[in-house]
Design an enzyme around this catalytic site. Structure first.
Site, mmCIF file in Angstrom:
data_model
loop_
_atom_site.group_PDB
_atom_site.id
_atom_site.type_symbol
_atom_site.label_atom_id
_atom_site.label_comp_id
_atom_site.label_asym_id
_atom_site.label_seq_id
_atom_site.Cartn_x
_atom_site.Cartn_y
_atom_site.Cartn_z
ATOM 1 N N PRO A 275 -14.046 -2.355 4.401
ATOM 2 C CA PRO A 275 -13.813 -2.403 5.855
ATOM 3 C C PRO A 275 -13.078 -3.677 6.293
ATOM 4 C CG PRO A 275 -16.028 -1.634 5.406
ATOM 5 C CD PRO A 275 -15.434 -2.012 4.076
ATOM 6 N N GLY B 31 -8.197 -4.731 3.425
ATOM 7 C CA GLY B 31 -7.275 -3.645 3.090
ATOM 8 C C GLY B 31 -6.020 -4.245 2.490
ATOM 9 N N SER B 32 -5.060 -4.506 3.365
ATOM 10 C CA SER B 32 -3.833 -5.146 2.891
ATOM 11 C C SER B 32 -4.134 -6.480 2.213
ATOM 12 C CB SER B 32 -2.889 -5.405 4.065
ATOM 13 O OG SER B 32 -2.621 -4.207 4.721
ATOM 14 N N LEU C 98 13.356 22.334 14.067
ATOM 15 C CA LEU C 98 12.621 23.603 14.128
ATOM 16 C C LEU C 98 12.119 23.888 15.544
ATOM 17 C CD1 LEU C 98 10.594 23.348 10.791
ATOM 18 C CD2 LEU C 98 12.601 24.766 11.238
ATOM 19 N N GLY C 99 11.890 22.830 16.315
ATOM 20 C CA GLY C 99 11.426 23.020 17.683
ATOM 21 C C GLY C 99 10.062 23.681 17.709
ATOM 22 N N GLU D 96 -1.647 2.413 -0.969
ATOM 23 C CA GLU D 96 -0.959 1.673 -2.051
ATOM 24 C C GLU D 96 -0.110 0.531 -1.485
ATOM 25 O OE1 GLU D 96 -2.880 3.040 -4.732
ATOM 26 O OE2 GLU D 96 -1.058 2.414 -5.754
HETATM 27 C C1 LIG Z 1 -5.966 8.773 2.726
HETATM 28 C C2 LIG Z 1 -6.178 7.401 2.194
HETATM 29 C C3 LIG Z 1 -6.405 7.230 0.839
HETATM 30 C C4 LIG Z 1 -6.635 5.966 0.337
HETATM 31 N N1 LIG Z 1 -6.937 5.826 -1.001
HETATM 32 C C5 LIG Z 1 -7.334 4.607 -1.461
HETATM 33 C C6 LIG Z 1 -7.838 4.451 -2.792
HETATM 34 O O1 LIG Z 1 -7.876 5.404 -3.567
HETATM 35 N N2 LIG Z 1 -8.261 3.243 -3.182
HETATM 36 C C7 LIG Z 1 -8.221 2.148 -2.360
HETATM 37 O O2 LIG Z 1 -8.626 1.073 -2.778
HETATM 38 N N3 LIG Z 1 -7.752 2.256 -1.084
HETATM 39 C C8 LIG Z 1 -7.301 3.450 -0.624
HETATM 40 N N4 LIG Z 1 -6.853 3.572 0.676
HETATM 41 C C9 LIG Z 1 -6.830 2.394 1.546
HETATM 42 C C10 LIG Z 1 -5.429 1.872 1.837
HETATM 43 O O3 LIG Z 1 -4.874 1.349 0.669
HETATM 44 C C11 LIG Z 1 -5.542 0.849 2.980
HETATM 45 O O4 LIG Z 1 -5.861 1.551 4.147
HETATM 46 C C12 LIG Z 1 -4.265 0.068 3.165
HETATM 47 O O5 LIG Z 1 -4.099 -0.811 2.089
HETATM 48 C C13 LIG Z 1 -4.206 -0.726 4.481
HETATM 49 O O6 LIG Z 1 -5.348 -1.510 4.661
HETATM 50 P P1 LIG Z 1 -6.155 -1.457 6.052
HETATM 51 O O7 LIG Z 1 -6.404 -0.037 6.328
HETATM 52 O O8 LIG Z 1 -7.322 -2.367 5.938
HETATM 53 O O9 LIG Z 1 -5.163 -2.019 7.122
HETATM 54 P P2 LIG Z 1 -4.911 -3.556 7.493
HETATM 55 O O10 LIG Z 1 -4.749 -4.342 6.254
HETATM 56 O O11 LIG Z 1 -5.956 -4.015 8.459
HETATM 57 O O12 LIG Z 1 -3.526 -3.439 8.228
HETATM 58 C C14 LIG Z 1 -3.365 -3.118 9.606
HETATM 59 C C15 LIG Z 1 -1.890 -3.345 9.957
HETATM 60 O O13 LIG Z 1 -1.559 -4.721 9.779
HETATM 61 C C16 LIG Z 1 -0.438 -4.832 8.947
HETATM 62 N N5 LIG Z 1 -0.544 -6.038 8.137
HETATM 63 C C17 LIG Z 1 -1.601 -6.486 7.411
HETATM 64 N N6 LIG Z 1 -1.292 -7.623 6.769
HETATM 65 C C18 LIG Z 1 -0.033 -7.944 7.112
HETATM 66 C C19 LIG Z 1 0.855 -9.004 6.774
HETATM 67 N N7 LIG Z 1 0.498 -9.988 5.954
HETATM 68 N N8 LIG Z 1 2.106 -8.981 7.312
HETATM 69 C C20 LIG Z 1 2.484 -7.986 8.142
HETATM 70 N N9 LIG Z 1 1.686 -6.970 8.501
HETATM 71 C C21 LIG Z 1 0.452 -6.938 7.974
HETATM 72 C C22 LIG Z 1 -0.487 -3.608 8.070
HETATM 73 O O14 LIG Z 1 0.768 -3.322 7.499
HETATM 74 C C23 LIG Z 1 -0.936 -2.578 9.051
HETATM 75 O O15 LIG Z 1 0.160 -2.134 9.780
HETATM 76 C C24 LIG Z 1 -6.592 4.837 1.198
HETATM 77 C C25 LIG Z 1 -6.314 5.022 2.548
HETATM 78 C C26 LIG Z 1 -6.137 6.276 3.059
HETATM 79 C C27 LIG Z 1 -5.900 6.425 4.526
#
Ligand SMILES: Cc1cc2nc3c(=O)[nH]c(=O)nc-3n(C[C@H](O)[C@H](O)[C@H](O)COP(=O)(O)OP(=O)(O)OC[C@H]3O[C@@H](n4cnc5c(N)ncnc54)[C@H](O)[C@@H]3O)c2cc1C
Lengths: 406, 412
Positions: free
Chosen positions: A141, A144-145, A360-361, A384
């Site tokens: 939670p 992510g990134s 396609l509209g 990813e």
């Molecule tokens: C359907 C689905 C399948 C998934 N499968 C997997 C899986 O198998 N294993 C796994 O580990 N994860 C998985 N994920 C998680 C996915 O990899 C993360 O959701 C993703 O990495 C983004 O992290 P976050 O959701 O925390 O967004 P955040 O990191 O909070 O990002 C929010 C926004 O901020 C931007 N941002 C963040 N940091 C920066 C930066 N330094 N510079 C500029 N912009 C930034 C992001 O680009 C984004 O637009 C999955 C997600 C989904 C939706």
């Protein structure tokens, strides 16, 4: 020699997977989306056919292959095969393709960092009669990134580690026989504190707490996993204790590096899937335009231009993807190309499905696969590594020769 | 191979090897020989062409030192057949070379003397006696300039301005061409057009010393490609003899189609070199320039734009290589591949060069830095070689009209 021709074997892989996608995946795609799951009997059937999503068996990883003596050993082709095959699978339906039995995104870290014993133990199960899955759990939670922010804790105890934490958005996480879980021995160490574990289904304290409902990719399972005082023996520490001890200095590859290295081989695969989705939308729309549009006039010109742009964008993304896969195959560093193809393909595929829906509209709203593809494709610009993160990686590599870190 | 082409044995060895074929497999590796040549060309581009580009622009002509070195490398004869003492290279090798050279400066490369775009026409029909005088002139050591007037597409408004009437076994030419490169100093002119009876025709004319077969119309060129000898050519009742007619009818149509295809690929390749230059320059600059206490590369508004520039540059590179290999292999969709390569080259080079100016801020706008020039050159290049939307619409019409359009190229 520069060549964008496929070898005989590459063509065969492409044709076989296309055949499978057309005859086995497409027919269940819309229904699987509605049900939010892929039918079990279908999974049994394809497992018996031997069709898997084993990204690792495609050669996994942009690591060195030691054939600098050239020509002596045959050039690796696994990554190129991988992108060719997954493009076709995703053309059938990306959600179903991602649900195919196999190690999935869990494969590459085991392949690239596992000990020989671990590779044997965890990868051999996919040849069994029952469909089996692997998974990759990094996201939390609050992380992510920013993967260095992983909070799932790994406390060293006698004989192994105890894991506590929560993982979200894990593809095939609920049904997986094992999941590569990234955890930290000490959050204050940042990246250096990270370790990668293989957590097996049935481990006490390890559970799937929830499945997510999503905009698209509905047929594919996205799970939330809980780790509550989960004991993981040393044998399941990916690469073994030595990997991390050797590397306890600052330049060490930690679990974090394991996670990042994986991306170099999985990002081209994900990009190839985006290409397959865009192509599916494009081909469907071309068919409709050919059948239903007047042969001249404003709408004809609009359609011609829109589709030619789409076709070019698709091929551009494919060529970038091929380049990243080719680099991995010949043992060249491919982090930049992997990020570039993923950045471009993810965005491109979204834009192409949008353009197709526009052409396609209102017709495109009712029971047509393009609207599903539009819902499916968005996440390819997110998981990813988001589009922004791919630009970050690309820029970082671009500035590397100038000695600054952006 | 005569001395005039190259003093360097090494280059000749490279050229010979460049024609070898190997087995197919997806690969982005230039051959060792292509790489060796590209190294030579790149060194030349960086050390000689780039530093002199501004002077060339100001003088409206390519400097003699650059011309001499280009002759040594054999740039003017890459496209010529072997029995013309040419190098007859595959398009994929030429594309890489022009890419490497244009990294120095596009306008200079466009102004290098020789057959220019007409080289591709010669490549396709080298036996024609029409070329006898030109071929002979080349044996003096230097290929005379040829202006190529492509007025084949009747729908283009400027095509209307050239009137080509049948006159016995020859033609009478009237009107004025659109601006063409190498026009100002051209000794020969190649014309691809449709005559007043709607029949395709390719003409090849020479202006003997002191001759008046055409006149050069002075222009007011300021946008870009200013060292490329841009000029309009005016024809007043110019009589064309039968022995100056290279092709007519279907034969002419085929020749023009194939010639245009090769020209598009080579032009798009040059745009890639320009983009690589602009990308590298902007990267280097933003890695050093400071604002608000840090280098501006560390702002994402900057670094993400650089990343996008890098991606676009690579895409055009790939589309050009794809088209070049398709032409070399005689693929059915080579024409289409060339249309889209050039379309994307135009679109992306405008984006990349504009972005490069932006990344330098006010410095980007002034002529102490090369980026403003590159932005002008890119725009002029796009103007000279076809409207973007025309190219893409033409490809699109094929997709929509032909049932094969969607699937072709995807499953091989
Ligand atoms: C359907 C689905 C399948 C998934 N499968 C997997 C899986 O198998 N294993 C796994 O580990 N994860 C998985 N994920 C998680 C996915 O990899 C993360 O959701 C993703 O990495 C983004 O992290 P976050 O959701 O925390 O967004 P955040 O990191 O909070 O990002 C929010 C926004 O901020 C931007 N941002 C963040 N940091 C920066 C930066 N330094 N510079 C500029 N912009 C930034 C992001 O680009 C984004 O637009 C999955 C997600 C989904 C939706």
């Amino acid at each position: 020699m520069i060549s964008f021709e496929l070898s005989q074997q590459q063509k065969q892989i492409q044709q076989m997977t296309h055949w499978f996608a057309k005859n086995e995946i497409r027919p269940i795609a819309m229904e699987a989306d509605r049900l939010e799951r892929v039918p079990d009997d279908w999974l049994d059937k394809v497992n018996k056919m031997g069709v898997h999503l084993n990204t690792s068996s495609f050669g996994g990883g942009g690591g060195k292959n030691k054939s600098s003596k050239k020509k002596e050993s045959k050039e690796k082709e696994g990554n190129r095969m991988g992108v060719l095959a997954t493009e076709e699978m995703a053309w059938g339906c990306p959600a179903v393709a991602l649900s195919l039995p196999g190690a999935g995104l869990g494969g590459p870290p085991v392949q690239s960092s596992g000990t020989p014993e671990q590779k044997e133990r965890f990868l051999s199960i996919f040849t069994k009669d029952e469909p089996r899955w692997g998974a990759y759990a990094l996201t939390e939670p609050e992380a992510g990134s920013d993967a260095s922010g992983v909070r799932t804790s790994a406390e060293k105890v006698d004989g192994g580690y105890v894991l506590n934490g929560q993982k979200i958005f894990i593809t095939n996480g609920g049904r997986a026989s094992w999941v590569v879980v990234f955890a930290t021995v000490d959050p204050s160490l940042g990246r250096a504190g990270q370790r990668a574990f293989v957590v097996e289904k049935g481990t006490p304290g390890f559970s799937c707490s929830r499945l997510a409902h999503k905009m698209g990719l509905r047929a594919n399972e996205t799970a939330e996993l809980l780790l509550e005082d989960c004991f993981i023996p040393y044998e399941n520490l990916l690469g073994g204790e030595e990997l991390y001890e050797q590397n306890s200095n600052s330049t060490s590859p930690s679990g974090f590096q394991v996670a990042m290295k994986t991306f170099d081989s999985t990002r081209p695969i994900v990009a190839a899937m985006a290409v397959g989705i865009a192509r599916a939308a494009y081909e469907y729309t071309v068919d409709i335009v050919q059948k239903e549009y007047p042969k001249q006039g404003r709408y004809f010109s609009l359609a011609a231009q829109t589709l030619a742009e789409a076709e070019q964008d698709i091929d551009a993304a494919r060529l970038l993807t091929w380049e990243a896969a080719w680099k991995a195959d010949v043992g060249k560093e491919n982090a930049k190309e992997a990020a570039m193809c993923k950045a471009y393909a993810g965005q491109m595929a979204h834009d192409v499905t949008v353009k197709c829906l526009e052409l396609l509209g209102p017709v495109g709203l009712d029971g047509h696969i393009v609207e599903k593809l539009f819902r499916d494709v968005k996440v390819f610009d997110i998981f990813e590594g988001t589009n922004e993160v791919q630009h970050l990686v690309t820029a970082r590599r671009q500035y590397q020769p100038y000695g600054i870190r952006v | 191979m005569g001395e005039r082409i190259s003093d360097s044995i090494e280059l000749m060895v490279i050229y010979t090897k460049l024609k070898k074929e190997e087995c197919p497999l997806i690969s982005f590796s230039p051959t060792e020989d292509e790489s060796a040549f590209v190294d030579v060309a790149q060194g030349f581009a960086k050390d000689v062409i780039r530093p002199m580009a501004r002077d060339c622009e100001n003088n409206r002509a390519v400097d003699a030192e650059i011309i001499a070195k280009a002759e040594e490398i054999g740039v003017a004869s890459l496209e010529f057949p072997e029995h013309w003492d040419g190098l007859e290279l595959p398009l994929i090798s030429q594309a890489q070379m022009f890419q490497a050279l244009s990294y120095g400066d596009l306008a200079v490369v466009q102004g290098l003397p020789g057959a220019g775009d007409a080289a591709s026409i010669i490549r396709l029909d080298p036996e024609s006696p029409v070329f006898d005088a030109y071929k002979k002139a080349g044996q003096r050591g230097v290929w005379p300039n040829v202006a190529f007037i492509d007025a084949f597409n009747k729908e283009e408004p400027w095509a209307e301005e050239m009137q080509i009437n049948k006159n016995g076994n020859g033609y009478t030419l009237n009107g004025v061409s659109h601006p063409v490169r190498l026009g100002a100093e051209a000794e020969y002119v190649a014309v691809a057009a449709v005559d007043t009876d709607d029949e395709p025709v390719v003409l090849w004319l020479q202006n003997p010393p002191g001759g008046e077969r055409w006149s050069v119309k002075a222009g007011d060129y300021r946008l870009g490609l200013l060292s490329a000898g841009l000029a309009k050519l005016q024809f007043d009742d110019a009589g064309i003899q039968a022995d100056e007619v290279l092709a007519q009818g279907d034969e002419a149509r085929e020749l023009i189609t194939q010639g245009q295809t090769r020209i598009r690929v080579l032009q798009a390749a040059k745009a890639v070199g320009l983009m690589e230059a602009a990308l590298e320059y902007a990267t280097e600059y933003t890695a050093e320039r400071k604002a608000f206490g840090k280098v501006i590369a560390q702002f994402q508004g900057v670094s993400f734009k650089i990343a996008k520039m890098a991606i676009e540059t690579r895409i055009v590179n790939h589309l050009v290589w794809d088209a070049a290999t398709k032409v070399d292999a005689g693929k059915k969709d080579a024409v289409e591949a060339s249309l889209r390569a050039l379309y994307r080259a135009h679109r992306s080079s405008l984006f990349v060069t504009d972005a490069a100016v932006q990344m330098l801020g006010g410095h980007g706008f002034v002529d102490e830095f090369p980026v403003e020039k590159w932005a002008r050159d890119a725009q002029a290049q796009a103007g000279l070689y076809g409207r973007g939307h025309d190219l893409i619409t033409r490809r699109g019409e094929r997709i929509v009209n032909e049932a094969t359009g969607a699937k072709r190229g995807v499953l091989q």
